[in-house]
Design a protein around this motif. Structure first.
Motif, PDB file in Angstrom:
ATOM      1  N   HIS A  78       0.803  -1.226   0.000  1.00 31.80           N
ATOM      2  CA  HIS A  78       0.000   0.000   0.000  1.00 31.80           C
ATOM      3  C   HIS A  78       0.837   1.278   0.000  1.00 31.80           C
ATOM      4  O   HIS A  78       0.304   2.344   0.342  1.00 31.80           O
ATOM      5  CB  HIS A  78      -0.963   0.004   1.186  1.00 31.80           C
ATOM      6  N   SER A  79       2.112   1.205  -0.376  1.00 31.28           N
ATOM      7  CA  SER A  79       2.870   2.463  -0.400  1.00 31.28           C
ATOM      8  C   SER A  79       2.256   3.485  -1.368  1.00 31.28           C
ATOM      9  O   SER A  79       2.269   4.690  -1.080  1.00 31.28           O
ATOM     10  CB  SER A  79       4.348   2.209  -0.711  1.00 31.28           C
ATOM     11  N   PRO A  80       1.646   3.066  -2.505  1.00 25.69           N
ATOM     12  CA  PRO A  80       0.989   4.067  -3.355  1.00 25.69           C
ATOM     13  C   PRO A  80      -0.188   4.765  -2.674  1.00 25.69           C
ATOM     14  O   PRO A  80      -0.504   5.919  -2.993  1.00 25.69           O
ATOM     15  CB  PRO A  80       0.514   3.249  -4.569  1.00 25.69           C
ATOM     16  N   THR A  81      -0.825   4.078  -1.713  1.00 27.17           N
ATOM     17  CA  THR A  81      -1.876   4.749  -0.933  1.00 27.17           C
ATOM     18  C   THR A  81      -1.274   5.911  -0.158  1.00 27.17           C
ATOM     19  O   THR A  81      -1.839   7.012  -0.121  1.00 27.17           O
ATOM     20  CB  THR A  81      -2.531   3.736   0.038  1.00 27.17           C
ATOM     21  N   GLY A  82      -0.124   5.645   0.450  1.00 21.52           N
ATOM     22  CA  GLY A  82       0.543   6.707   1.197  1.00 21.52           C
ATOM     23  C   GLY A  82       0.828   7.904   0.313  1.00 21.52           C
ATOM     24  O   GLY A  82       0.550   9.049   0.678  1.00 21.52           O
ATOM     25  N   TYR A  83       1.345   7.626  -0.866  1.00 22.90           N
ATOM     26  CA  TYR A  83       1.703   8.726  -1.764  1.00 22.90           C
ATOM     27  C   TYR A  83       0.443   9.417  -2.300  1.00 22.90           C
ATOM     28  O   TYR A  83       0.301  10.642  -2.221  1.00 22.90           O
ATOM     29  CB  TYR A  83       2.544   8.204  -2.930  1.00 22.90           C
ATOM     30  N   GLY A  84      -0.484   8.628  -2.837  1.00 26.86           N
ATOM     31  CA  GLY A  84      -1.638   9.214  -3.528  1.00 26.86           C
ATOM     32  C   GLY A  84      -2.549   9.998  -2.605  1.00 26.86           C
ATOM     33  O   GLY A  84      -2.948  11.135  -2.916  1.00 26.86           O
ATOM     34  N   LEU A  85      -2.894   9.414  -1.456  1.00 23.55           N
ATOM     35  CA  LEU A  85      -3.773  10.132  -0.532  1.00 23.55           C
ATOM     36  C   LEU A  85      -3.024  11.266   0.165  1.00 23.55           C
ATOM     37  O   LEU A  85      -3.618  12.300   0.497  1.00 23.55           O
ATOM     38  CB  LEU A  85      -4.380   9.169   0.504  1.00 23.55           C
ATOM     39  N   GLY A  86      -1.740  11.073   0.372  1.00 23.68           N
ATOM     40  CA  GLY A  86      -0.941  12.154   0.955  1.00 23.68           C
ATOM     41  C   GLY A  86      -0.931  13.374   0.049  1.00 23.68           C
ATOM     42  O   GLY A  86      -1.101  14.516   0.492  1.00 23.68           O
ATOM     43  N   GLN A  87      -0.756  13.163  -1.262  1.00 22.97           N
ATOM     44  CA  GLN A  87      -0.697  14.276  -2.210  1.00 22.97           C
ATOM     45  C   GLN A  87      -2.039  15.000  -2.335  1.00 22.97           C
ATOM     46  O   GLN A  87      -2.091  16.221  -2.404  1.00 22.97           O
ATOM     47  CB  GLN A  87      -0.301  13.757  -3.603  1.00 22.97           C
ATOM     48  N   THR A  88      -3.120  14.248  -2.388  1.00 23.75           N
ATOM     49  CA  THR A  88      -4.423  14.844  -2.684  1.00 23.75           C
ATOM     50  C   THR A  88      -5.144  15.354  -1.432  1.00 23.75           C
ATOM     51  O   THR A  88      -5.753  16.419  -1.454  1.00 23.75           O
ATOM     52  CB  THR A  88      -5.324  13.800  -3.374  1.00 23.75           C
ATOM     53  N   TYR A  89      -5.067  14.562  -0.340  1.00 20.93           N
ATOM     54  CA  TYR A  89      -5.829  14.904   0.868  1.00 20.93           C
ATOM     55  C   TYR A  89      -4.941  15.337   2.037  1.00 20.93           C
ATOM     56  O   TYR A  89      -5.412  15.944   2.985  1.00 20.93           O
ATOM     57  CB  TYR A  89      -6.654  13.694   1.345  1.00 20.93           C
ATOM     58  N   GLY A  90      -3.684  14.904   2.017  1.00 19.32           N
ATOM     59  CA  GLY A  90      -2.768  15.316   3.076  1.00 19.32           C
ATOM     60  C   GLY A  90      -2.540  14.291   4.170  1.00 19.32           C
ATOM     61  O   GLY A  90      -1.796  14.560   5.107  1.00 19.32           O
ATOM     62  N   THR A  91      -3.171  13.129   4.064  1.00 18.20           N
ATOM     63  CA  THR A  91      -2.875  12.094   5.053  1.00 18.20           C
ATOM     64  C   THR A  91      -3.054  10.718   4.430  1.00 18.20           C
ATOM     65  O   THR A  91      -3.901  10.522   3.560  1.00 18.20           O
ATOM     66  CB  THR A  91      -3.752  12.224   6.309  1.00 18.20           C
ATOM     67  N   SER A  92      -2.247   9.792   4.918  1.00 18.27           N
ATOM     68  CA  SER A  92      -2.155   8.489   4.270  1.00 18.27           C
ATOM     69  C   SER A  92      -2.993   7.458   4.992  1.00 18.27           C
ATOM     70  O   SER A  92      -2.462   6.555   5.625  1.00 18.27           O
ATOM     71  CB  SER A  92      -0.689   8.060   4.283  1.00 18.27           C
ATOM     72  N   ALA A  93      -4.291   7.599   4.929  1.00 19.26           N
ATOM     73  CA  ALA A  93      -5.132   6.631   5.650  1.00 19.26           C
ATOM     74  C   ALA A  93      -6.539   6.698   5.111  1.00 19.26           C
ATOM     75  O   ALA A  93      -6.938   7.679   4.480  1.00 19.26           O
ATOM     76  CB  ALA A  93      -5.122   6.949   7.140  1.00 19.26           C
ATOM     77  N   GLY A  94      -7.303   5.642   5.402  1.00 15.96           N
ATOM     78  CA  GLY A  94      -8.704   5.612   5.019  1.00 15.96           C
ATOM     79  C   GLY A  94      -9.468   6.740   5.678  1.00 15.96           C
ATOM     80  O   GLY A  94      -9.131   7.188   6.779  1.00 15.96           O
ATOM     81  N   THR A  95     -10.531   7.181   5.016  1.00 15.46           N
ATOM     82  CA  THR A  95     -11.240   8.361   5.513  1.00 15.46           C
ATOM     83  C   THR A  95     -12.375   8.016   6.467  1.00 15.46           C
ATOM     84  O   THR A  95     -12.882   8.901   7.145  1.00 15.46           O
ATOM     85  CB  THR A  95     -11.809   9.166   4.329  1.00 15.46           C
ATOM     86  N   GLN A  96     -12.796   6.748   6.509  1.00 20.38           N
ATOM     87  CA  GLN A  96     -14.023   6.397   7.230  1.00 20.38           C
ATOM     88  C   GLN A  96     -13.772   5.327   8.281  1.00 20.38           C
ATOM     89  O   GLN A  96     -12.756   4.630   8.237  1.00 20.38           O
ATOM     90  CB  GLN A  96     -15.048   5.791   6.253  1.00 20.38           C
ATOM     91  N   ASP A  97     -14.760   5.107   9.145  1.00 16.34           N
ATOM     92  CA  ASP A  97     -14.787   3.875   9.928  1.00 16.34           C
ATOM     93  C   ASP A  97     -15.643   2.849   9.175  1.00 16.34           C
ATOM     94  O   ASP A  97     -16.367   3.186   8.239  1.00 16.34           O
ATOM     95  CB  ASP A  97     -15.295   4.106  11.358  1.00 16.34           C
TER      96      ASP A  97
END
Ligand code: SF4
Length: 699
Positions: free
Chosen positions: A144-163
């Motif tokens: 999931h390293s691309p999750t870290g990069y992609g969500l970090g770039q667009t939203y600013g944090t590397s994690a899921g948005t919901q519960d």
């Protein structure tokens, strides 16, 4: 329910398989674990479980477990059992000798996503405070390293948005490159419940997985794309939303950078991104793409869940960015029932990323170049932190082959089986002068090790895991470590052996709660986390701080963590892995419900009965063309290597696509895979390999 009579005691702890983070009551008779009972107060599972967490715990007492430390001078020598103190002295002397001879940067670590947050924190501390470099990486590199990069770039944090609870308010669920039925079963059951209540389903996956249809639901749109064309599909969805005016202008004006949106809109609206223009490339009928885009944009609350079928590509990060764009375009973020949710594979892959396992980030995703962040650690650790990012796993292996990287401490990760291009991994390991493997079993990587530290199972330690919804769950010791020490204690012993003679104070943690207190002191998103709070509330979701003392189920509610949401263009670039006359089919991979990853644990339990071997799924047309019948042995060959397995002829895969699981070492799936990787993060392109399939007489 298994009848085991009355247990003598029970301990509530957290499953050590997938990122759902189910909690169980471990029921004991004496020192024997006799049953795992799903815990009804577990906030991620609410009394549910799957066949892995429920039944596949026997590996912890399997005869293959190594219970004594072992050393050897050369990887050609037999192992020699030694005491813990001898092993520590041998390992530290050898690692120090490597650093003296080849320099500070010549050694590094690989942290484990199976270990606790506290253990991972200590391993990255070992790298930064004892080895004094940033050569730390994690198995998230290969998932999931691309999750870290992609969500970090667009939203600013590397994690899921919901519960996970949020899915109960979704009207449309889009699953991309994931099969929750097999990979995240307890979340899947909650998702399916919502589908039975009438929510609509879109699945983007080359294969007709068990998540596409079930007894009481069926995907409205299954976009069975050719492996490797995710970016084209995601951009085409955006094209429809933009050109048909389905975007949420009010949300975008309020929450995103308007100039960047206009630039993105111009890009997405280009006719070359239309569903019709990409139909031939992706193999997905344009009408399906248009229908899916309209449903996602206008079907009410729409939530996206995605997995390794998104990230493990040469454009994995681009696809994550494209997914983030879709949610911003339609305003599907920041409230219940919507959002962007990576389905994390391993139990603590979220935590291992949070805890600073990456070579460019300190705990809490702060770049090592950030002097204020470095100063926090320098003050409490009493040592300068290297301001330059360290090596990623593939860079470590490349440097090893080149002769500049010579020492590795690898905790709870079998890189020889898990990482791409097995021959290159083996060459890198063989070139090192000090390889320390810290694991439950003598895994394939240990064939190249000089030191083996026996590891402890999740049943033998206290600590915390963080699941895919950022939920920090307690892990409680059910039984004493069979080999004497929990993994955090082993890392501490090794750090102290390395520090001996340096004049620096040894580490002195006596319980993981002290490590969590240090994490809270040094990491803003964990500032309000303590064992006491987790015990009181049952679990907490980070960030936990003054603004959110009881945690944060949803993020990006009033604004994105980075401020304004950032739209980024997502240009499709074809992978370098091409089919051709010699390798005409595309291989993609996945998992089944009863097994877990390379099977090191599940193969050592009764669950193996449900999956005796990996099979190659092949479409009837492709099988017939090759004279292959159901159950025949076939030879599967790529440009990288070859293996043999049995054929399963099925129309779950499209013509031109074949599929296998990778739970058995005999399959050697990573002998086949290429060494292409994501442009931003080096995440391997496991999901696309050009192959040929031919009849064979067996292995
Ligand atoms: Fe364990 Fe995941 Fe199964 Fe839950 S869904 S029991 S966390 S493997």
């Amino acid at each position: 329910v298994l009848d085991i009579g009355t247990p003598e005691r029970s301990v509530v702890t957290t499953c050590a398989y997938c990122g759902v983070g189910c909690q169980f009551k471990a029921e004991m008779r004496g020192d024997e674990l006799v049953r795992m009972v799903p815990y009804k107060h577990g906030k991620a599972n609410r009394g549910h479980s799957c066949v892995k967490g429920r039944f596949a715990y026997g590996y912890a007492s399997h005869k293959d477990r190594i219970l004594s430390p072992m050393i050897r001078d050369s990887i050609n020598d037999p192992w020699q059992e030694v005491s813990w103190s001898e092993a520590m002295a041998f390992a530290a002397n050898r690692m120090k000798a490597v650093q003296e001879k080849y320099g500070r940067q010549s050694v590094g670590v690989i942290t484990s996503s199976r270990c606790t947050n506290e253990e991972t924190y200590l391993v990255q501390k070992l790298t930064r405070a004892v080895f004094q470099n940033n050569n730390t990486d994690t198995c998230a590199r290969v998932c999931h390293s691309p999750t870290g990069y992609g969500l970090g770039q667009t939203y600013g944090t590397s994690a899921g948005t919901q519960d996970f609870d949020s899915v109960e308010e979704a009207d449309v669920i889009m699953v991309i490159g994931a099969n929750p039925h097999s990979g995240h079963p307890v979340f899947a059951s909650r998702m399916k419940k919502r589908l039975r209540q009438g929510a609509k389903l879109i699945v983007i996956d080359p294969r007709r997985t068990e998540s596409v249809e079930g007894p009481h639901y069926r995907a409205q749109h299954h976009l069975a794309l050719k492996p490797g064309t995710n970016v084209a599909i995601v951009t085409a969805l955006a094209h429809v939303i933009v050109t048909e005016g389905l975007y949420d202008e009010a949300f975008i004006r309020a929450r995103c950078d308007w100039d960047e949106f206009q630039d993105y809109m111009e890009f997405a609206a280009d006719p070359r991104h239309s569903p019709e223009a990409i139909e031939l490339l992706t193999g997905v009928p344009a009408a399906e793409v248009r229908g899916a885009a309209r449903l996602y944009a206008k079907g009410g609350n729409a939530a996206i869940y995605y997995g390794l079928g998104v990230t493990e590509h040469s454009q994995g990060s681009t696809t994550v960015i494209g997914i983030a764009n879709l949610a911003m375009l339609t305003g599907n973020i920041g409230r219940r029932g919507v959002g962007v949710n990576p389905l994390r594979g391993q139990n603590n892959v979220q935590g291992s990323c949070d805890m600073g396992s990456f070579p460019h980030e300190l705990p809490g995703y702060r770049h090592v170049k950030n002097p204020e962040a470095r100063a926090i650690y320098e003050n409490i650790w009493g040592v300068k932190i290297d301001p330059e990012p360290g090596l990623r796993i593939p860079n470590m292996l490349d440097a090893a082959v080149e002769g500049t990287f010579k020492g590795l401490y690898c905790q709870g990760e079998d890189i020889l089986q898990s990482d791409p291009d097995t021959h290159h991994v083996a060459a890198g390991l063989a070139a090192m002068e000090c390889v320390i493997v810290h694991d439950l079993f003598l895994n394939e990587t240990a064939n190249y090790a000089h030191v083996f530290f026996p590891g402890s199972s999740f049943l033998e330690k206290d600590g915390t895991f963080t699941n895919a919804e950022r939920r920090i769950n307690m892990v409680r010791k059910v039984m004493a470590p069979k080999q004497g020490y929990a993994d955090w204690e082993v890392t501490q012993m090794f750090a102290n052996a390395m520090l001996e003679g340096s004049g620096r104070a040894p580490w002195g943690y006596t319980h993981p709660t002290q490590i969590m207190d240090e994490i809270a002191t040094t990491t803003p998103s964990f500032a309000g986390v303590s064992y006491e709070k987790i015990e009181t509330l049952g679990s907490v979701q980070w960030p936990v701080n003054d603004k959110a003392p009881e945690g944060t189920p949803l993020v990006h509610v009033d604004g994105f963590v980075r401020g304004k949401g950032k739209f980024i263009r997502t240009e499709y670039v074809a992978t370098d892995e091409k089919t051709g006359p010699k390798f005409p089919l595309l291989l993609t991979t996945g998992r089944i419900l009863s097994q877990y990853n390379v099977g090191a644990q599940t193969r050592r339990t009764g669950n193996v009965a449900w999956h005796a071997e990996d099979l190659l799924e092949i479409h009837p047309h492709d099988a017939e063309n090759r004279g292959i019948r159901q159950g025949d042995w076939v030879r599967l060959a790529s440009r990288a290597g070859q293996t043999s397995l049995r054929a399963d002829i099925t129309d779950k895969v499209s013509p031109g696509v074949v599929y296998t699981t990778f739970h058995h070492p005999d399959t050697q799936a990573n002998v086949i895979t290429t060494d292409f990787s994501d442009w931003a993060t080096n995440c391997p392109e496991y999901k696309v390999t050009a192959v040929q399939v031919s009849p064979s007489n067996g292995p």
